[in-house]
Design a protein around this motif. Structure first.
Motif, mmCIF file in Angstrom:
data_model
loop_
_atom_site.group_PDB
_atom_site.id
_atom_site.type_symbol
_atom_site.label_atom_id
_atom_site.label_comp_id
_atom_site.label_asym_id
_atom_site.label_seq_id
_atom_site.Cartn_x
_atom_site.Cartn_y
_atom_site.Cartn_z
ATOM 1 N N TRP A 1 -9.731 -7.688 -2.818
ATOM 2 C CA TRP A 1 -9.825 -7.530 -1.378
ATOM 3 C C TRP A 1 -9.114 -6.253 -0.957
ATOM 4 O O TRP A 1 -8.323 -5.689 -1.693
ATOM 5 C CB TRP A 1 -9.223 -8.729 -0.642
ATOM 6 C CG TRP A 1 -7.758 -8.903 -0.886
ATOM 7 C CD1 TRP A 1 -6.721 -8.371 -0.163
ATOM 8 C CD2 TRP A 1 -7.144 -9.664 -1.936
ATOM 9 N NE1 TRP A 1 -5.516 -8.754 -0.698
ATOM 10 C CE2 TRP A 1 -5.745 -9.554 -1.785
ATOM 11 C CE3 TRP A 1 -7.647 -10.432 -2.983
ATOM 12 C CZ2 TRP A 1 -4.852 -10.178 -2.652
ATOM 13 C CZ3 TRP A 1 -6.743 -11.041 -3.836
ATOM 14 C CH2 TRP A 1 -5.371 -10.921 -3.667
ATOM 15 N N ARG A 2 -9.436 -5.822 0.234
ATOM 16 C CA ARG A 2 -8.790 -4.647 0.818
ATOM 17 C C ARG A 2 -7.529 -5.115 1.529
ATOM 18 O O ARG A 2 -7.559 -6.082 2.292
ATOM 19 C CB ARG A 2 -9.731 -3.966 1.796
ATOM 20 C CG ARG A 2 -9.095 -2.749 2.374
ATOM 21 C CD ARG A 2 -10.096 -1.785 2.854
ATOM 22 N NE ARG A 2 -9.336 -0.593 3.204
ATOM 23 C CZ ARG A 2 -9.808 0.595 3.174
ATOM 24 N NH1 ARG A 2 -11.051 0.784 2.816
ATOM 25 N NH2 ARG A 2 -9.073 1.605 3.511
ATOM 26 N N ASP A 3 -6.415 -4.431 1.275
ATOM 27 C CA ASP A 3 -5.138 -4.785 1.892
ATOM 28 C C ASP A 3 -5.095 -4.345 3.353
ATOM 29 O O ASP A 3 -5.765 -3.396 3.745
ATOM 30 C CB ASP A 3 -3.981 -4.114 1.145
ATOM 31 C CG ASP A 3 -3.879 -4.579 -0.301
ATOM 32 O OD1 ASP A 3 -4.136 -5.770 -0.559
ATOM 33 O OD2 ASP A 3 -3.541 -3.746 -1.159
ATOM 34 N N ASP A 4 -4.285 -5.042 4.134
ATOM 35 C CA ASP A 4 -4.051 -4.643 5.518
ATOM 36 C C ASP A 4 -3.355 -3.294 5.563
ATOM 37 O O ASP A 4 -2.690 -2.894 4.610
ATOM 38 C CB ASP A 4 -3.156 -5.673 6.226
ATOM 39 C CG ASP A 4 -3.873 -6.975 6.518
ATOM 40 O OD1 ASP A 4 -5.110 -6.965 6.620
ATOM 41 O OD2 ASP A 4 -3.179 -8.004 6.642
ATOM 42 N N ARG A 5 -3.476 -2.641 6.687
ATOM 43 C CA ARG A 5 -2.793 -1.352 6.861
ATOM 44 C C ARG A 5 -1.290 -1.502 6.699
ATOM 45 O O ARG A 5 -0.627 -0.618 6.195
ATOM 46 C CB ARG A 5 -3.127 -0.767 8.221
ATOM 47 C CG ARG A 5 -4.545 -0.309 8.298
ATOM 48 C CD ARG A 5 -4.868 0.303 9.615
ATOM 49 N NE ARG A 5 -6.295 0.609 9.618
ATOM 50 C CZ ARG A 5 -6.944 1.007 10.650
ATOM 51 N NH1 ARG A 5 -6.323 1.174 11.794
ATOM 52 N NH2 ARG A 5 -8.227 1.258 10.576
ATOM 53 N N ASP A 6 -0.744 -2.651 7.136
ATOM 54 C CA ASP A 6 0.696 -2.897 7.008
ATOM 55 C C ASP A 6 1.132 -2.922 5.549
ATOM 56 O O ASP A 6 2.289 -2.656 5.237
ATOM 57 C CB ASP A 6 1.071 -4.228 7.658
ATOM 58 C CG ASP A 6 0.832 -4.231 9.161
ATOM 59 O OD1 ASP A 6 0.686 -3.135 9.743
ATOM 60 O OD2 ASP A 6 0.786 -5.323 9.735
ATOM 61 N N ALA A 7 0.214 -3.260 4.648
ATOM 62 C CA ALA A 7 0.530 -3.353 3.223
ATOM 63 C C ALA A 7 0.121 -2.096 2.465
ATOM 64 O O ALA A 7 0.077 -2.091 1.244
ATOM 65 C CB ALA A 7 -0.152 -4.576 2.616
ATOM 66 N N THR B 1 2.104 -13.180 -3.568
ATOM 67 C CA THR B 1 1.635 -13.846 -2.361
ATOM 68 C C THR B 1 0.785 -12.893 -1.538
ATOM 69 O O THR B 1 1.167 -11.742 -1.338
ATOM 70 C CB THR B 1 2.823 -14.336 -1.510
ATOM 71 O OG1 THR B 1 3.620 -15.221 -2.293
ATOM 72 C CG2 THR B 1 2.353 -15.053 -0.263
ATOM 73 N N ALA B 2 -0.362 -13.374 -1.074
ATOM 74 C CA ALA B 2 -1.235 -12.598 -0.196
ATOM 75 C C ALA B 2 -1.509 -13.430 1.051
ATOM 76 O O ALA B 2 -1.692 -14.645 0.963
ATOM 77 C CB ALA B 2 -2.548 -12.263 -0.900
ATOM 78 N N GLU B 3 -1.537 -12.787 2.201
ATOM 79 C CA GLU B 3 -1.799 -13.480 3.454
ATOM 80 C C GLU B 3 -3.245 -13.292 3.888
ATOM 81 O O GLU B 3 -3.787 -12.191 3.812
ATOM 82 C CB GLU B 3 -0.869 -12.970 4.553
ATOM 83 C CG GLU B 3 0.562 -13.373 4.346
ATOM 84 C CD GLU B 3 1.440 -13.035 5.538
ATOM 85 O OE1 GLU B 3 0.967 -12.333 6.464
ATOM 86 O OE2 GLU B 3 2.590 -13.480 5.540
ATOM 87 N N PHE B 4 -3.849 -14.415 4.314
ATOM 88 C CA PHE B 4 -5.204 -14.415 4.825
ATOM 89 C C PHE B 4 -5.247 -15.331 6.042
ATOM 90 O O PHE B 4 -4.492 -16.303 6.126
ATOM 91 C CB PHE B 4 -6.199 -14.942 3.779
ATOM 92 C CG PHE B 4 -6.300 -14.114 2.544
ATOM 93 C CD1 PHE B 4 -7.069 -12.957 2.529
ATOM 94 C CD2 PHE B 4 -5.626 -14.477 1.388
ATOM 95 C CE1 PHE B 4 -7.169 -12.182 1.381
ATOM 96 C CE2 PHE B 4 -5.724 -13.705 0.240
ATOM 97 C CZ PHE B 4 -6.497 -12.558 0.241
ATOM 98 N N GLY C 1 -4.497 -0.333 0.835
ATOM 99 C CA GLY C 1 -5.114 -0.166 -0.477
ATOM 100 C C GLY C 1 -6.012 -1.335 -0.823
ATOM 101 O O GLY C 1 -6.590 -1.971 0.056
ATOM 102 N N ARG C 2 -6.131 -1.618 -2.117
ATOM 103 C CA ARG C 2 -6.919 -2.744 -2.612
ATOM 104 C C ARG C 2 -6.070 -3.539 -3.582
ATOM 105 O O ARG C 2 -5.225 -2.989 -4.271
ATOM 106 C CB ARG C 2 -8.158 -2.247 -3.378
ATOM 107 C CG ARG C 2 -9.355 -2.017 -2.554
ATOM 108 C CD ARG C 2 -10.596 -1.608 -3.351
ATOM 109 N NE ARG C 2 -10.534 -1.650 -4.796
ATOM 110 C CZ ARG C 2 -10.943 -2.675 -5.567
ATOM 111 N NH1 ARG C 2 -11.423 -3.744 -5.032
ATOM 112 N NH2 ARG C 2 -10.878 -2.615 -6.867
ATOM 113 N N THR C 3 -6.333 -4.819 -3.651
ATOM 114 C CA THR C 3 -5.668 -5.691 -4.618
ATOM 115 C C THR C 3 -6.744 -6.449 -5.378
ATOM 116 O O THR C 3 -7.753 -6.846 -4.804
ATOM 117 C CB THR C 3 -4.728 -6.694 -3.916
ATOM 118 O OG1 THR C 3 -3.720 -5.969 -3.207
ATOM 119 C CG2 THR C 3 -4.069 -7.633 -4.909
#
Length: 103
Positions: free
Chosen positions: A40-46, A11-14, A49-51
């Motif tokens: 996409w680039r991950d949020d700092r909370d995650a 699951t990814a949040e957008f 990184g990149r996914t």
């Protein structure tokens, strides 16, 4: 924040607005039978990184929105996202351009 659920295991949040535009581009490509990479680039909370995921019509994909309203569609953004999707790097999130016409 909306969610993209991929193969029921990831699951990814957008933001709902972004997710709506991604849904249009992804659905169009998959309807045509085109598989592709989405990154996409991950949020700092995650972890900041990149996914990257491989999208194919045989894998379950769910778009779940937090809001009940469909946002106005920016055709220029759909086109900009679509252009990345046909590149060798695959679909990438790009900033929303000004919408000359709106829907």
């Amino acid at each position: 924040m909306g969610k993209l659920v991929y193969d029921s295991t990831f699951t990814a949040e957008f933001d709902d607005r972004l997710l709506t535009h991604l849904q249009i581009v992804i659905a169009t490509k998959l309807r045509r039978g085109e598989s592709f990479m989405f990154s996409w680039r991950d949020d700092r909370d995650a972890g900041d990184g990149r996914t990257a995921i491989w999208l194919d019509r045989s894998l379950p994909l769910v778009f779940r929105y937090s809001g009940g309203r469909v946002p106005a569609i920016n055709r220029a953004w759909v086109e900009a996202l679509s252009m990345t999707a046909v590149s060798s790097g695959g679909l990438r999130i790009v900033p929303e351009p000004a919408d000359p016409g709106g829907v």
